[in-house]
Design an enzyme around this catalytic site. Structure first.
Site, PDB file in Angstrom:
ATOM      1  N   GLU A 161      58.724  60.458 -18.129  1.00  0.00           N
ATOM      2  CA  GLU A 161      59.806  61.073 -18.902  1.00  0.00           C
ATOM      3  C   GLU A 161      60.766  60.065 -19.525  1.00  0.00           C
ATOM      4  O   GLU A 161      61.214  60.255 -20.663  1.00  0.00           O
ATOM      5  CB  GLU A 161      60.595  62.071 -18.046  1.00  0.00           C
ATOM      6  CG  GLU A 161      59.869  63.389 -17.785  1.00  0.00           C
ATOM      7  CD  GLU A 161      58.845  63.313 -16.678  1.00  0.00           C
ATOM      8  OE1 GLU A 161      58.812  62.289 -15.971  1.00  0.00           O
ATOM      9  OE2 GLU A 161      58.059  64.263 -16.526  1.00  0.00           O
ATOM     10  N   HIS A 166      62.287  73.597 -10.171  1.00  0.00           N
ATOM     11  CA  HIS A 166      61.616  74.099 -11.385  1.00  0.00           C
ATOM     12  C   HIS A 166      62.311  75.340 -11.936  1.00  0.00           C
ATOM     13  O   HIS A 166      61.698  76.134 -12.640  1.00  0.00           O
ATOM     14  CB  HIS A 166      60.153  74.463 -11.096  1.00  0.00           C
ATOM     15  CG  HIS A 166      59.198  73.304 -11.166  1.00  0.00           C
ATOM     16  ND1 HIS A 166      59.270  72.231 -10.327  1.00  0.00           N
ATOM     17  CD2 HIS A 166      58.147  73.048 -11.977  1.00  0.00           C
ATOM     18  CE1 HIS A 166      58.295  71.378 -10.607  1.00  0.00           C
ATOM     19  NE2 HIS A 166      57.596  71.850 -11.620  1.00  0.00           N
TER      20      HIS A 166
HETATM   21  C1  LIG Z   1      58.960  64.584 -13.305  1.00  0.00           C
HETATM   22  C2  LIG Z   1      57.895  65.589 -13.500  1.00  0.00           C
HETATM   23  N1  LIG Z   1      57.200  65.602 -14.656  1.00  0.00           N
HETATM   24  C3  LIG Z   1      56.234  66.511 -14.854  1.00  0.00           C
HETATM   25  C4  LIG Z   1      55.948  67.434 -13.906  1.00  0.00           C
HETATM   26  C5  LIG Z   1      54.882  68.492 -14.146  1.00  0.00           C
HETATM   27  N2  LIG Z   1      53.711  68.192 -13.346  1.00  0.00           N
HETATM   28  C6  LIG Z   1      53.542  68.682 -12.122  1.00  0.00           C
HETATM   29  S1  LIG Z   1      52.184  68.102 -11.369  1.00  0.00           S
HETATM   30  C7  LIG Z   1      51.777  67.185 -12.705  1.00  0.00           C
HETATM   31  C8  LIG Z   1      50.536  66.370 -12.685  1.00  0.00           C
HETATM   32  C9  LIG Z   1      50.514  65.411 -11.560  1.00  0.00           C
HETATM   33  O1  LIG Z   1      49.338  64.700 -11.581  1.00  0.00           O
HETATM   34  P1  LIG Z   1      48.926  63.779 -10.381  1.00  0.00           P
HETATM   35  O2  LIG Z   1      50.045  62.876 -10.027  1.00  0.00           O
HETATM   36  O3  LIG Z   1      47.637  63.157 -10.708  1.00  0.00           O
HETATM   37  O4  LIG Z   1      48.783  64.782  -9.155  1.00  0.00           O
HETATM   38  P2  LIG Z   1      47.688  65.928  -8.926  1.00  0.00           P
HETATM   39  O5  LIG Z   1      48.242  67.161  -9.559  1.00  0.00           O
HETATM   40  O6  LIG Z   1      46.424  65.499  -9.530  1.00  0.00           O
HETATM   41  O7  LIG Z   1      47.638  66.069  -7.452  1.00  0.00           O
HETATM   42  C10 LIG Z   1      52.714  67.331 -13.716  1.00  0.00           C
HETATM   43  C11 LIG Z   1      52.664  66.692 -15.032  1.00  0.00           C
HETATM   44  C12 LIG Z   1      56.705  67.403 -12.718  1.00  0.00           C
HETATM   45  N3  LIG Z   1      56.521  68.302 -11.737  1.00  0.00           N
HETATM   46  N4  LIG Z   1      57.650  66.457 -12.533  1.00  0.00           N
END
Ligand SMILES: Cc1ncc(C[n+]2csc(CCOP(=O)(O)OP(=O)(O)O)c2C)c(N)n1
Ligand SMILES: [Mg+2]
Lengths: 338, 337
Positions: free
Chosen positions: B70, B139
């Protein structure tokens, strides 16, 4: 500051390092996680679970293999995909189910839910709905361990997606600078939501980037319980001896959507079916254990049955439990007089 | 006139702005989705589906899926804005502002002033807000007050599809950093929205209802609860001025003050925590500038002073509900000085 670079290794799978007792414990954990996730998926479809669910299915060997080496007073911090980490750290499964169903007796009194599942009695410092929220906090837990002279370690679970977040970079560097007993465990399931790691992670992998921060880093096949365990044994020992932080990148499949209900149009044809067939850590562990005579199929079947009924039990209990009292809205905003 | 949802209205505004001006770009996490994957691109079109279809039309150079990063998204948008592009950056949930707040309030917001008017920051930051989805403490927050307090930022919070399109087109052509706050409860609501491009000016309130007994000001989705209450009261012969400021910065003080000078009674509703929120801000402006007209104490209806709880019964108690609004309105109406 000396830079401790080391080969990025990928230990070969062998069942040698693990005792029967340890294997059965890990298997039990993995099966509990898998059944727990299947059950809440089913309950979610029935409308019994509010909010968002991100399931850990397919990644069980990582949490189970690492947590075999941790005690209750070691720390882990988790992500939005946190049920598996909580269960593996010894979290109260009944309290988790109640929390996820927003019921009294939930681990966070119904205030947190799936994305904030936590069990402080077991050193599980919480799932986190902010991607990259966890790593800086685990640096603090590792700082406590070092400052207070304990041999505790702190583990920050994170995904491939979280490896790109600035907070993660800062935490890794600070852990190196302060030489803290912190483990950054990236579970690379290929996806951050619907974006592939091959696109979003600019370096060739996460481990080599971690090395650039000046800490040893390893890659491991996260579908192989034995490999995870073997590697984590060295890594946890390294941290307990005060040698500073370590990064692990574990490759794992993600069997489910990013969240329950994700249409997953970004997945390849037949991808999930293939992953479930070829990369199921439970099946892989089971086969290897039986082949190496670490356990026999019958005793594993018995565990499976026992856990299935245990999960049914905690589900029934959670379904029957009442919602939190309406008067609890303003409790625990502060921990002292306000 | 065609009826469109709030989601479709914003999407159309983005399409039209991008078609008209090649310096407009869209960037953020999952704004199309599927980058680097074996399956289809544009798989999400934003987590709320608002940017769907932009990638196939404008391509990867103008519809940019980013890693989860971000601070860099907002910093890059600000830098690009300073140097010739008009970025529309998406931050998903407003709760994630915390990760990149420096780039918003120390950087983008201050360029123009701090550099003596020599730098511009024509960018839009889109985000979604609001409780009710059982999405928990990180959220669900509406943090509109936190950006409204920052000089240099403009803050838009549309409550219907028509305004959403016009305000988005205004935001994109505006030369300042505009925070565009979308309420997740509203995406599927619809109303008549013209096909052609039009703008809704900033700092101009909308009167949803006109009346003489009481003024109600509401920000974001609570407006729809206010309207239900106002319509019930009307059946009893009580009429309200119902005012939607539409932008909290600039704020149409004049519309609010004029109305209160006529009705002498004010209820302000928002879905933020009560301290230093929009309701407090608007109340203080009225108390300061229209004190002589007030015939009853101002009443605020806000969320509770706690993080947003997960459990549905607690979250419902946290959110200002119709019953809370109606009780406040009756209390103000019944007040006898
Ligand atoms: C600061 C922030 N940005 C975006 C999100 C939205 N979001 C939630 S999970 C996710 C993907 C995370 O990917 P990863 O770290 O690979 O974890 P996985 O879901 O594969 O376990 C995103 C973009 C968030 N929760 N927090
Ligand atoms: Mg991932």
């Amino acid at each position: 500051m000396s830079i401790d670079t080391q080969e990025i290794t990928k230990p070969k799978a062998s069942t040698k390092g693990m005792s029967k007792q340890q294997f059965l414990k890990a298997y039990r954990t993995m099966r509990t996680i898998r059944d727990f996730e299947d059950k809440i998926s089913e309950q979610f479809m029935k409308g019994n679970i509010p909010g968002f669910l991100h399931l850990y299915s397919g990644q069980e060997a990582v949490a189970a293999g690492l947590c075999l080496l941790l005690d209750d007073d070691d720390y882990v911090i988790s992500t939005h995909r946190g049920h598996g980490h909580c269960i593996a750290k010894g979290g109260d499964v009944g309290g988790m189910m109640k929390e996820i169903m927003a019921k009294q007796g939930g681990l966070c009194d119904g205030k947190g839910g799936s994305m904030h599942i936590a069990d402080f009695d077991k050193g599980m410092l919480g799932a986190n709905a902010i991607v990259g929220g966890g790593p800086p906090i685990i640096v603090g837990a590792a700082l406590s361990a070092k400052t207070l002279g304990t041999d505790r370690v702190g583990v920050a679970f994170g995904g491939d997606g979280s490896s790109n977040q600035g907070t993660t970079f800062e935490a890794m560097n600070l852990a190196v600078v302060l030489k803290l007993p912190a483990i950054f465990l990236f579970e690379n399931n290929g996806y951050g939501e619907g974006t592939h790691a091959s696109y979003a992670v600019g370096s060739k992998d996460i481990a080599s980037r971690a090395q650039g921060f000046g800490m040893p880093a390893y890659k491991v096949d996260g579908t192989d319980l034995f490999a995870v365990y073997e590697l984590c044994k060295q890594v946890v020992e390294h941290c307990r001896q005060g040698k500073g932080p370590v990064t692990i990148e574990a490759s794992v499949p993600r069997f489910k959507g990013h969240f329950e209900g994700d249409p997953q149009a970004y997945r390849g044809d037949g991808e999930i079916e293939r992953l479930m067939k070829e990369e199921d850590c439970l099946e892989i562990a089971r086969k290897a254990a039986v082949k190496k005579k670490l356990a026999n199929a019958k005793e594993l079947d018995a565990i499976d049955e026992e856990i299935a009924s245990y999960i049914n039990e905690v589900t029934e209990a959670a379904l029957a439990a009442p919602a939190p009292g309406d008067d609890e809205l303003l409790t625990n905003v502060y921990s002292s007089a306000y | 006139m065609p009826v469109k949802t709030y989601r479709e209205a914003i999407n159309e505004a983005l399409h039209q702005a991008m078609a008209e001006d090649s310096s407009v770009i869209v960037l953020g996490e999952e704004v199309s989705g599927g980058a680097g994957c074996d399956g289809s691109r544009d798989a999400y079109g934003g987590v709320m589906g608002v940017t769907k279809g932009l990638l196939p039309t404008y391509g990867e150079s103008r519809v940019i899926d980013t890693p989860i990063t971000e601070s860099a998204i907002i910093g890059a948008a600000a830098g690009a804005a300073q140097t010739g592009l008009r970025p529309v950056a998406e931050l998903m949930f407003m709760d994630f502002f915390g990760v990149c707040f420096d780039q918003i309030y120390n950087q983008a917001a201050k360029f123009h002033y701090m550099f003596g008017g020599k730098a511009k920051c024509p960018m839009v930051i889109r985000c979604t807000t609001g409780a009710g989805w059982r999405a928990g403490a990180q959220h669900s927050q509406n943090l509109t007050q936190m950006v409204t307090m920052v000089p240099g930022l403009k803050v838009v919070c549309p409550t219907n599809a028509y305004d959403a399109k016009g305000l988005m087109l205004q935001a994109i052509q505006d030369d300042d950093c505009v925070i565009f706050v979308e309420d997740k409860i509203l995406y599927d609501t619809s109303c008549e929205v013209p096909d052609e491009m039009y703008t809704v000016p900033f700092g101009e309130a909308k009167y949803y209802r006109e009346g003489s007994d009481l003024t109600i000001v509401a920000i974001s989705n609570p407006m729809h609860k206010v309207l239900a209450v106002a319509d019930r009261l009307e059946a009893e012969g009580i009429t309200c001025d119902v005012i939607d400021p539409r932008t909290t910065s600039p704020l149409d003080e004049e519309a609010i003050l004029e109305s209160v000078e006529m009705t002498g009674r004010l209820v302000v509703v928002d879905e933020m925590t009560p301290r230093c929120g929009m309701a407090s801000d608007i109340s203080s402006i009225v108390a300061e500038k229209a004190f002589g007209s007030l015939r009853a104490p101002i009443k605020k209806v806000t969320a509770a002073h706690s993080p947003v709880p997960f459990a549905p019964n607690l979250e419902d108690a946290w959110i200002p509900q119709e019953a809370d609004i109606e009780a406040a309105v009756r209390q103000v109406l019944e007040y006898a000085s």
